[in-house]
Write an enzyme that holds these catalytic residues in place. Sequence first.
Site, PDB file in Angstrom:
ATOM      1  CB  CYS A 137      -0.901  -0.003   1.235  1.00  0.00           C
ATOM      2  SG  CYS A 137      -1.991   1.436   1.375  1.00  0.00           S
ATOM      3  CG  HIS A 153      -5.612  -2.004  -1.588  1.00  0.00           C
ATOM      4  ND1 HIS A 153      -4.589  -2.654  -0.924  1.00  0.00           N
ATOM      5  CD2 HIS A 153      -5.340  -0.679  -1.443  1.00  0.00           C
ATOM      6  CE1 HIS A 153      -3.759  -1.774  -0.406  1.00  0.00           C
ATOM      7  NE2 HIS A 153      -4.189  -0.560  -0.715  1.00  0.00           N
ATOM      8  CD  GLU A 154      -6.551   1.879  -4.232  1.00  0.00           C
ATOM      9  OE1 GLU A 154      -6.783   2.909  -3.558  1.00  0.00           O
ATOM     10  OE2 GLU A 154      -5.433   1.333  -4.253  1.00  0.00           O
ATOM     11  CG  HIS A 194      -7.325   3.039   0.947  1.00  0.00           C
ATOM     12  ND1 HIS A 194      -6.582   3.301   2.077  1.00  0.00           N
ATOM     13  CD2 HIS A 194      -6.473   2.434   0.073  1.00  0.00           C
ATOM     14  CE1 HIS A 194      -5.340   2.868   1.900  1.00  0.00           C
ATOM     15  NE2 HIS A 194      -5.252   2.334   0.700  1.00  0.00           N
TER      16      HIS A 194
END
Length: 213
Positions: free
Chosen positions: A128, A170-171, A174
């Site tokens: 990351c 993953h994004e 966030h």
Amino acid sequence: MPELLLIDDAYLRVTVAAVLDAGKLPAIVQAGHPVLRSRALPFTGQLAPDELARLIEIMTETMRAAPGVGLAAPQIGIPLQLAVLEDQYESTAENAAARDREPLELFTIINPSYQPVGDALASHYEGCLSMSGWQAVVDRPASVELKYDDEHGTAHTATFSGWQARIVQHETDHLFGTLYIDKAHTRSLAGNAEYSTFWANPEVAAAKAGLRF
């Protein structure tokens, strides 16, 4: 003692203005920054179309310069449910096959959410830009359905699999205050040098045996 960060539209506008007016690419904030642990605000028209377009352009330039395959607005200190994703990097045939990695054209996601498609999981090392210097193994759904709006306000539903699904998850994570380390096998955590020396293999079997996770 510092006050708790108040995530609201006023704070959003301040952080966006700082990025748009800086005249240079923003720094990528690191783990420990409170915005990374806050639920980002849904986009409801807080920015004018030209501001949104410029912000997306800056985020894309920042992602490519890092370099990375995705960047969420909280990673540059902006609490907005917005991310850019792109994977055009070359990979060996062996790595691409092991990770089910296909090129991903640049696209923008706003107010996204995802759901697993099926029960299959994939386990790979993941890094990351907001945890610079570290990687760890994360088990993620191998395929997901993503619902999101694009930069023009058009709603989309799309299915992603393999490495593309990992980037999407993953994004999107966030934007809800989640970092990959929250889902990782913490015993797999490795600095970049150690990862390169010991565990940079297409599969994670050696790391599982060596690090006992």
